[in-house]
Design an enzyme around this catalytic site. Sequence first.
Site, PDB file in Angstrom:
ATOM      1  N   LYS A 172       0.818  -1.534   0.117  1.00  0.00           N
ATOM      2  CA  LYS A 172      -0.241   0.220   0.098  1.00  0.00           C
ATOM      3  C   LYS A 172       0.675   1.130  -0.201  1.00  0.00           C
ATOM      4  O   LYS A 172       1.153   2.172   0.711  1.00  0.00           O
ATOM      5  CB  LYS A 172      -0.982  -0.057   1.058  1.00  0.00           C
ATOM      6  CG  LYS A 172      -1.721   1.011   1.201  1.00  0.00           C
ATOM      7  CD  LYS A 172      -2.738   1.387   2.173  1.00  0.00           C
ATOM      8  CE  LYS A 172      -2.236   2.937   2.894  1.00  0.00           C
ATOM      9  NZ  LYS A 172      -2.007   3.976   2.792  1.00  0.00           N
ATOM     10  N   GLU A 175      -2.014   7.445   0.335  1.00  0.00           N
ATOM     11  CA  GLU A 175      -3.124   7.552  -0.396  1.00  0.00           C
ATOM     12  C   GLU A 175      -2.529   8.211  -1.537  1.00  0.00           C
ATOM     13  O   GLU A 175      -3.155   8.823  -2.546  1.00  0.00           O
ATOM     14  CB  GLU A 175      -4.378   7.710   0.491  1.00  0.00           C
ATOM     15  CG  GLU A 175      -4.141   8.858   0.998  1.00  0.00           C
ATOM     16  CD  GLU A 175      -5.516   9.381   2.465  1.00  0.00           C
ATOM     17  OE1 GLU A 175      -6.440   9.168   1.813  1.00  0.00           O
ATOM     18  OE2 GLU A 175      -4.781   9.872   3.735  1.00  0.00           O
ATOM     19  N   GLY A 225       6.392   4.976   8.329  1.00  0.00           N
ATOM     20  CA  GLY A 225       5.459   6.365   8.106  1.00  0.00           C
ATOM     21  C   GLY A 225       5.564   6.492   9.784  1.00  0.00           C
ATOM     22  O   GLY A 225       6.472   6.381  10.049  1.00  0.00           O
ATOM     23  N   GLY A 226       4.746   7.374  10.509  1.00  0.00           N
ATOM     24  CA  GLY A 226       5.338   8.064  11.654  1.00  0.00           C
ATOM     25  C   GLY A 226       4.716   7.583  13.114  1.00  0.00           C
ATOM     26  O   GLY A 226       4.448   6.306  12.738  1.00  0.00           O
ATOM     27  N   GLU A 228       3.341   8.230  15.702  1.00  0.00           N
ATOM     28  CA  GLU A 228       2.182   7.011  16.293  1.00  0.00           C
ATOM     29  C   GLU A 228       1.086   6.330  15.544  1.00  0.00           C
ATOM     30  O   GLU A 228       0.151   5.520  16.239  1.00  0.00           O
ATOM     31  CB  GLU A 228       0.494   8.357  16.266  1.00  0.00           C
ATOM     32  CG  GLU A 228       1.935   9.515  17.200  1.00  0.00           C
ATOM     33  CD  GLU A 228       1.919   8.383  19.088  1.00  0.00           C
ATOM     34  OE1 GLU A 228       0.761   8.322  19.190  1.00  0.00           O
ATOM     35  OE2 GLU A 228       2.955   9.141  19.417  1.00  0.00           O
ATOM     36  N   THR A 229       1.350   6.357  13.997  1.00  0.00           N
ATOM     37  CA  THR A 229       0.529   5.243  13.201  1.00  0.00           C
ATOM     38  C   THR A 229       1.350   3.662  13.230  1.00  0.00           C
ATOM     39  O   THR A 229       0.885   2.935  14.117  1.00  0.00           O
ATOM     40  CB  THR A 229       0.918   5.614  11.942  1.00  0.00           C
ATOM     41  OG1 THR A 229       0.928   6.881  11.407  1.00  0.00           O
ATOM     42  CG2 THR A 229       0.396   5.078  10.773  1.00  0.00           C
ATOM     43  N   GLU A 247      10.156   1.351  10.222  1.00  0.00           N
ATOM     44  CA  GLU A 247      10.566   2.498  10.592  1.00  0.00           C
ATOM     45  C   GLU A 247       9.911   3.497  10.736  1.00  0.00           C
ATOM     46  O   GLU A 247       9.237   4.267   9.357  1.00  0.00           O
ATOM     47  CB  GLU A 247      11.381   2.899   8.769  1.00  0.00           C
ATOM     48  CG  GLU A 247      11.924   1.294   9.093  1.00  0.00           C
ATOM     49  CD  GLU A 247      13.312   0.943   9.012  1.00  0.00           C
ATOM     50  OE1 GLU A 247      13.511   2.454   9.832  1.00  0.00           O
ATOM     51  OE2 GLU A 247      13.682   0.722   9.205  1.00  0.00           O
ATOM     52  N   CYS A 281      12.414  11.453   7.000  1.00  0.00           N
ATOM     53  CA  CYS A 281      12.965  10.837   8.077  1.00  0.00           C
ATOM     54  C   CYS A 281      13.955  11.609   8.875  1.00  0.00           C
ATOM     55  O   CYS A 281      14.096  11.614  10.239  1.00  0.00           O
ATOM     56  CB  CYS A 281      13.155   9.704   8.111  1.00  0.00           C
ATOM     57  SG  CYS A 281      13.617   8.504   7.308  1.00  0.00           S
ATOM     58  N   GLU A 382       8.713  16.212  16.028  1.00  0.00           N
ATOM     59  CA  GLU A 382       9.437  16.054  14.208  1.00  0.00           C
ATOM     60  C   GLU A 382       8.550  16.503  13.777  1.00  0.00           C
ATOM     61  O   GLU A 382       6.868  16.621  14.066  1.00  0.00           O
ATOM     62  CB  GLU A 382       8.697  14.175  14.063  1.00  0.00           C
ATOM     63  CG  GLU A 382       9.367  14.377  12.581  1.00  0.00           C
ATOM     64  CD  GLU A 382       9.121  12.747  11.957  1.00  0.00           C
ATOM     65  OE1 GLU A 382       7.930  12.139  11.968  1.00  0.00           O
ATOM     66  OE2 GLU A 382      10.084  12.581  10.922  1.00  0.00           O
TER      67      GLU A 382
END
Length: 490
Positions: A172, A175, A225-226, A228-229, A247, A281, A382
Amino acid sequence: MDIGKMYINGEWILAKEQGTREIINPANGEVIKVVTEATEKDVEEAVMSARRAFDSGLWSQLKPEVRATFLLKIAEEIEKSKEELAQLETINNGKPLGEALSDVETAADAFRYYAGLTRTAFGETFDSSLDSMVVKQAVGVCALIVPWNFPLQMAAWKLAPCLAAGNVAVFKPAETTPLTAIKLFEIFEKVQLPKGVCNLVLGSGQAIGDLMTSHRGVNKISFTGGTETGKKVMTNALQTMKKVTLELGGKSPIVVFPDTDLEKTAEYIMFASFLGAGQICSAGSRLIVHESISAELTSILIKHTKKIVVGNGLDNSVQMGPIASIQHMNKVLGMVEKAREDGAILLTGGHRITKAPLDKGSFIEPTIFMVEDNDIEIVQEEVFGPVLVIQTFREEEEAVQLANSTKYGLAGAVFTKDFSRAIRMSKNICSGTVWINKYHSVNNQLPWGGFNQSGFGRDLGKDAFNEYLETKVIQMNLSNDALGFYDSFI
Ligand code: NAP
């Protein structure tokens, strides 16, 4: 306009519920493509397609040299489409064309590198009396999820080791940036990668992320990704004990000692902070500079930062592109505003660029703050935008403390001519990568990942290959002797 489709079980398909999403060029706000938008029903189909492909052994049981040939063909096709891929990346993500071209080269090289590693999934044998061996085998179905900042490069960093080790994938992209992923899957189709081995789903993380990361048919997740995600992903994965690679975000320090060439170091700092408009990042977002050179280095940085050419990445003279979406630009501007409220001193930048024609895109001036309070948001969190904060130190120990004072640990850098100090600092900075007198260099052979809340596991290098392999012990009985354990009962 043709609707961009998903690639599931070797077929280009529209989402079952017919949802669509407009893909926007962040440099001018124009719609560049409309793509289909998946729901969980489509994820279900993609996972089942991957599951069938894996369980049939059509990929994992191929000889490594045959899998390698596919990967080499993919690398070749990426290179043949280099210009097209780079253009797509620039109009979709906004990054200058030169940066996009470099990403395409890195992506091709990743497939080449892992083609070589396909033949190295070595197990072990032991003293012959043990009649035992350890074999390496593919993990299974991998859910691979990437962000929007390096759409093609991240796809290659995940898919190349995953396929090399004999796994199958449900992939994926973010989006907002699916265009180079769609092109990459066209390449998979062109090289006749067996059906079901790589499946592409297009959709929002909110709508389909939970199912991708909790589905019982998925064995491994590799997520970029972030932070929190990443925590949500890990929570989902926990229920079925999937193997996980995360990561995540960073707030990387650049420590500068007085014995450096300030002009040269300033250029590296700007490169560290403003490459990709800071949406990297490992962006060097905290400059920790010795107080004796702080004023001079700061004034050099301000002078040069004001000259950075910001604009549409398709223009060859542009050095910094837009923020990748209006939503993200507003988030960055919000953090800049909060920094001012928190007492950070704005030295340059800090605003959206509203001069035509940039007013139609999501452009922000490269921004520098001087800060004293280490606890404020702009220092600790960040931003993922072109924002550098400057702090000063007196003693080396203080520099280390400041460098390690956030929850992250992805990367860091030290600038000094003193070799011993450079090595000492590299050992003391808590991060997955430390650069000495340089910044942002990454190589497909070198493992990439973070300490602390920057994640765990590694992309790239042999480490990533190993993360896509399971270890199995096989013990053999080569005699015809009875077991003898229950002799006393007989
Ligand atoms: P993000 O919001 O966490 O999204 C990353 C990916 O996760 C996207 O594909 C997103 O989908 C998807 N996602 C969102 N919610 C999800 C959920 N609940 N379950 C599963 N997937 C979900 O991050 P981003 O804003 O795109 O990217 C920026 C972040 O990535 C920064 O923190 C940056 O530091 C980090 N990053 C880390 C590295 C590294 O190597 N450590 C490299 C690059 C970027 P949608 O976008 O489609 O919603």
